[in-house]
Motif scaffolding. Structure first.
Motif, PDB file in Angstrom:
ATOM      1  N   GLN A 191      -3.451   0.231   3.604  1.00  0.00           N
ATOM      2  CA  GLN A 191      -4.028  -0.003   2.854  1.00  0.00           C
ATOM      3  C   GLN A 191      -4.750  -2.427   2.693  1.00  0.00           C
ATOM      4  O   GLN A 191      -5.448  -2.135   1.756  1.00  0.00           O
ATOM      5  CB  GLN A 191      -2.737  -0.492   1.629  1.00  0.00           C
ATOM      6  CG  GLN A 191      -2.551   1.044   0.813  1.00  0.00           C
ATOM      7  CD  GLN A 191      -3.456   1.824   0.164  1.00  0.00           C
ATOM      8  OE1 GLN A 191      -3.397   1.121  -1.330  1.00  0.00           O
ATOM      9  NE2 GLN A 191      -4.309   2.311   0.328  1.00  0.00           N
ATOM     10  N   SER A 238       4.079   8.462   1.981  1.00  0.00           N
ATOM     11  CA  SER A 238       3.783   7.439   2.183  1.00  0.00           C
ATOM     12  C   SER A 238       5.122   6.705   3.319  1.00  0.00           C
ATOM     13  O   SER A 238       4.338   5.538   3.884  1.00  0.00           O
ATOM     14  CB  SER A 238       3.483   6.683   1.268  1.00  0.00           C
ATOM     15  OG  SER A 238       4.014   6.469   0.068  1.00  0.00           O
ATOM     16  N   GLY A 245      -2.755   6.647   3.625  1.00  0.00           N
ATOM     17  CA  GLY A 245      -3.152   6.832   2.403  1.00  0.00           C
ATOM     18  C   GLY A 245      -4.140   8.387   1.423  1.00  0.00           C
ATOM     19  O   GLY A 245      -4.173   8.651   2.248  1.00  0.00           O
ATOM     20  N   ASP A 249      -5.800   6.690  -2.811  1.00  0.00           N
ATOM     21  CA  ASP A 249      -5.102   5.385  -2.491  1.00  0.00           C
ATOM     22  C   ASP A 249      -5.827   4.747  -2.075  1.00  0.00           C
ATOM     23  O   ASP A 249      -6.066   3.482  -2.423  1.00  0.00           O
ATOM     24  CB  ASP A 249      -3.944   5.096  -1.691  1.00  0.00           C
ATOM     25  CG  ASP A 249      -2.680   6.351  -2.624  1.00  0.00           C
ATOM     26  OD1 ASP A 249      -2.739   6.614  -3.626  1.00  0.00           O
ATOM     27  OD2 ASP A 249      -1.886   7.110  -2.117  1.00  0.00           O
ATOM     28  N   TYR A 252      -8.902   3.368  -4.008  1.00  0.00           N
ATOM     29  CA  TYR A 252      -8.319   2.804  -5.071  1.00  0.00           C
ATOM     30  C   TYR A 252      -8.019   1.125  -3.902  1.00  0.00           C
ATOM     31  O   TYR A 252      -8.476  -0.078  -4.300  1.00  0.00           O
ATOM     32  CB  TYR A 252      -6.334   2.791  -5.220  1.00  0.00           C
ATOM     33  CG  TYR A 252      -5.866   1.148  -5.810  1.00  0.00           C
ATOM     34  CD1 TYR A 252      -5.904   1.006  -7.354  1.00  0.00           C
ATOM     35  CD2 TYR A 252      -4.908   0.601  -5.061  1.00  0.00           C
ATOM     36  CE1 TYR A 252      -5.561   0.275  -7.812  1.00  0.00           C
ATOM     37  CE2 TYR A 252      -4.363  -0.759  -5.812  1.00  0.00           C
ATOM     38  CZ  TYR A 252      -4.640  -1.582  -7.244  1.00  0.00           C
ATOM     39  OH  TYR A 252      -3.997  -1.946  -7.951  1.00  0.00           O
ATOM     40  N   ILE A 273       3.127  -1.917  -3.439  1.00  0.00           N
ATOM     41  CA  ILE A 273       2.134  -0.339  -3.389  1.00  0.00           C
ATOM     42  C   ILE A 273       2.930   0.894  -4.083  1.00  0.00           C
ATOM     43  O   ILE A 273       2.822   1.887  -4.339  1.00  0.00           O
ATOM     44  CB  ILE A 273       2.374   0.056  -1.716  1.00  0.00           C
ATOM     45  CG1 ILE A 273       1.170  -0.791  -0.877  1.00  0.00           C
ATOM     46  CG2 ILE A 273       2.150   0.638  -0.770  1.00  0.00           C
ATOM     47  CD1 ILE A 273       1.156  -0.937   0.888  1.00  0.00           C
ATOM     48  N   ARG A 276       2.539   2.265  -7.321  1.00  0.00           N
ATOM     49  CA  ARG A 276       1.384   2.623  -7.492  1.00  0.00           C
ATOM     50  C   ARG A 276       1.145   4.085  -6.734  1.00  0.00           C
ATOM     51  O   ARG A 276      -0.162   5.007  -6.869  1.00  0.00           O
ATOM     52  CB  ARG A 276       0.327   1.773  -7.554  1.00  0.00           C
ATOM     53  CG  ARG A 276      -0.034   1.378  -6.160  1.00  0.00           C
ATOM     54  CD  ARG A 276      -1.804   0.564  -6.514  1.00  0.00           C
ATOM     55  NE  ARG A 276      -1.724  -0.412  -4.667  1.00  0.00           N
ATOM     56  CZ  ARG A 276      -1.782  -0.320  -4.031  1.00  0.00           C
ATOM     57  NH1 ARG A 276      -2.247   1.635  -3.618  1.00  0.00           N
ATOM     58  NH2 ARG A 276      -2.357  -1.279  -2.629  1.00  0.00           N
ATOM     59  N   ILE A 277       1.666   4.296  -5.251  1.00  0.00           N
ATOM     60  CA  ILE A 277       0.759   4.868  -4.517  1.00  0.00           C
ATOM     61  C   ILE A 277       1.389   6.190  -4.629  1.00  0.00           C
ATOM     62  O   ILE A 277       2.348   6.784  -5.625  1.00  0.00           O
ATOM     63  CB  ILE A 277       2.188   4.670  -3.020  1.00  0.00           C
ATOM     64  CG1 ILE A 277       1.169   5.296  -1.785  1.00  0.00           C
ATOM     65  CG2 ILE A 277       2.887   5.189  -3.332  1.00  0.00           C
ATOM     66  CD1 ILE A 277      -0.615   4.321  -0.916  1.00  0.00           C
ATOM     67  N   THR A 278       0.565   7.059  -4.371  1.00  0.00           N
ATOM     68  CA  THR A 278       0.463   8.945  -5.134  1.00  0.00           C
ATOM     69  C   THR A 278       0.985   9.542  -3.728  1.00  0.00           C
ATOM     70  O   THR A 278       1.053  11.169  -3.963  1.00  0.00           O
ATOM     71  CB  THR A 278      -1.224   8.714  -5.967  1.00  0.00           C
ATOM     72  OG1 THR A 278      -2.300   8.914  -4.713  1.00  0.00           O
ATOM     73  CG2 THR A 278      -0.982   8.912  -6.820  1.00  0.00           C
ATOM     74  N   GLU A 279       0.677   9.292  -2.709  1.00  0.00           N
ATOM     75  CA  GLU A 279       1.136   9.989  -1.781  1.00  0.00           C
ATOM     76  C   GLU A 279       2.586  10.175  -1.157  1.00  0.00           C
ATOM     77  O   GLU A 279       2.686   9.579  -1.029  1.00  0.00           O
ATOM     78  CB  GLU A 279       0.233   9.369  -0.057  1.00  0.00           C
ATOM     79  CG  GLU A 279       0.679   9.890   0.703  1.00  0.00           C
ATOM     80  CD  GLU A 279       0.128   9.686   1.932  1.00  0.00           C
ATOM     81  OE1 GLU A 279      -0.814  10.180   3.438  1.00  0.00           O
ATOM     82  OE2 GLU A 279       0.282   8.165   2.424  1.00  0.00           O
TER      83      GLU A 279
END
Length: 481
Positions: A191, A238, A245, A249, A252, A273, A276-279
């Motif tokens: 990231q 993640s 990601g 992600d 972003y 991370i 907010r991470i979506t993985e």
């Protein structure tokens, strides 16, 4: 999306929309009140020109092992020279330290070369580019990866990948100033590197580069498309070693760097991370591995989900009907159109079903048509037209750029609400990436006005979806009028 492990009823579903009435007005009268100027990209003007190497770019004076005269190597070597110049300015200015050039650079063709890097034969590094800390080496596959990126996405995709790998070299130099240690998770490093790449592209977009020009429309679209391509497979966690990601992600992080600069990137850590991470892995009850069959039963679940999500908006909910995807005498944005006269969303179920098919990742890597984008790409198209009815009901304008961005933002807000307990539809791993894939399509209506006029740059389209997802519907009306 999944209906298998969410309850068909909507008991307990939380509405996502703070009252839109009063926040939305006629944009033609109140455009000066919007905090975002539609038509700029993070404060830079929207520009249209061919992105790539400048005709008068200097020849880099770099020693690169196995370098060829191929166009891919020319772009890659110029990328290294260019991003080195960026960091030569950035490190002293914002981190109080000089930049030390990378010790070794290597181009390779895995089908013919026999060199080793990081103790491994380059034959095992096909379709890859990497940074090797022990050797302080940046290497790239000129035989397969770079030609594919250039063919499919354009020259700025190569610059994106090399900028990212160079970001890892910078992490190695920054050390504690970027929170780096042996125990830092891969996702944090990746990231940060994506974010550093965004900072570099901002510098380039400000015309500070000797080597490249990038437009804030088509050029940045190439970048976003390449970040989508190199996303992790849906269903990966993640927490796994090697996680980079999702496309959601990664874009972003890139946009964070583009908007706020490299110093902000160095502050990326596990804590922010995780927030907010979506993985995420597939839920154990998600039998379809992220995709449901697109039929009227699923559309019925979508109708219920949207109705519940927008019940606090103070507008009559439009009905979704399978009537060909067009409106008699009204807007024509197939496969889904909002019809103001009847307050309905007309869909072409067959066409949406084609979009909603599970994509073939192997075909995608081979530069072939993946076949479909996934169910959420299709459902987001329908949801975007549904939000047109909500916006009309509260007196918002429907036929300008603000309407397009507000629409995408509201789709993001609805997507976030579908993760709430008790929802009849739930997001599955990879769904947000499907939305980004559709957003970057030239005829997508997710970020388009009622007539299908799409916001012209992908940067704003993706950002608006993310804003709604992460900040909720109130941010949509505050940001986009």
């Amino acid at each position: 999306m999944s209906t298998k492990w969410g309850r068909p009823s909507l008991v307990g579903m939380v509405a996502v929309v703070a009252l839109l009435a009063g926040a939305c007005g006629d944009d033609s009268k109140n455009s000066g009140e919007a905090k975002t100027s539609v038509g700029d990209v993070a404060g830079l003007p929207v520009t249209h020109f061919e992105s790539g190497l400048k005709p008068d770019a200097p020849k880099p004076q770099l020693n690169v092992r196995n370098a060829t005269d191929s166009e891919e190597d020319k772009i890659a070597i110029a990328s290294i020279a260019d991003v080195s110049e960026y960091w030569t300015q950035e490190l002293p200015a914002h981190f109080g330290m000089p930049f030390e050039p990378v010790k070794e650079l290597m181009s390779y063709d895995p089908s013919t070369d026999t060199d080793e890097a990081c103790g491994t034969s380059v034959k095992e590094a096909a379709m890859n580019a990497f940074y090797c800390p022990p050797e302080d080496l940046v290497a790239w596959d000129r035989g397969q990866l770079l030609p594919m990126l250039r063919t499919e996405f354009g020259p700025m995709a190569i610059v994106t990948v090399l900028g990212h790998e160079f970001g890892h070299a910078v992490q190695y130099r920054l050390g504690e100033k970027a929170g780096m240690s042996k125990n830092v998770a891969t996702i944090v490093k990746e990231q940060q590197a994506d974010c550093f790449t965004g900072g570099y592209f901002r510098w380039m977009a400000e015309e500070k580069s000797k080597y490249f020009r990038v437009s804030t429309s088509e050029g940045l679209n190439q970048v976003l498309a390449s970040l989508f391509f190199i996303r992790d497979q849906a269903g990966q966690s993640s927490k796994e070693k090697g996680a980079h990601g999702t496309a959601f992600d990664r874009t972003y992080a890139f946009q964070l760097g583009f908007e706020k600069g490299a110093k902000e990137c160095a502050g990326i850590n596990q804590q922010n991370i995780d927030a907010r991470i979506t993985e995420q892995p597939f839920h154990k009850g998600d039998k379809g591995k992220g995709d449901e069959r697109l039929d009227m039963k699923l559309i019925g679940h979508l109708q219920t989900s949207l109705d519940k999500a927008f019940e606090g908006a103070g507008a009559q909910a439009p009905k979704i009907v399978d009537e060909g995807g067009v409106c008699p005498g009204g807007p024509q944005t197939p496969p889904a159109s909002y019809c103001p006269d009847s307050n309905t969303v007309s869909i072409d179920l067959n066409a949406l079903s084609q979009i909603g098919r599970t994509g073939d990742r192997k075909a995608e890597f081979q530069g072939e048509d993946p076949g479909g984008l996934g169910d959420f790409a299709a459902l987001a198209e329908v949801a975007s037209r549904y939000t047109m009815g909500i916006q009309k009901g509260v007196g918002a304008s429907l036929d300008n750029d603000n309407a397009g961005l507000r629409t995408s933002c509201l789709v993001g807000a609805w997507a976030a609400a579908s993760n709430r307990p008790g929802a009849n539809l739930r997001l599955s791993s990879g769904d947000l990436d499907e939305a980004i894939a559709e957003l970057l399509m030239p005829k997508s209506v997710i970020a388009a006005d009622v007539n299908g006029k799409q916001v012209e740059n992908g940067f704003e389209r993706v950002e608006s979806l993310r804003k709604g997802y992460m900040e909720g519907s109130t941010a949509c009306t505050q940001q986009y009028g």
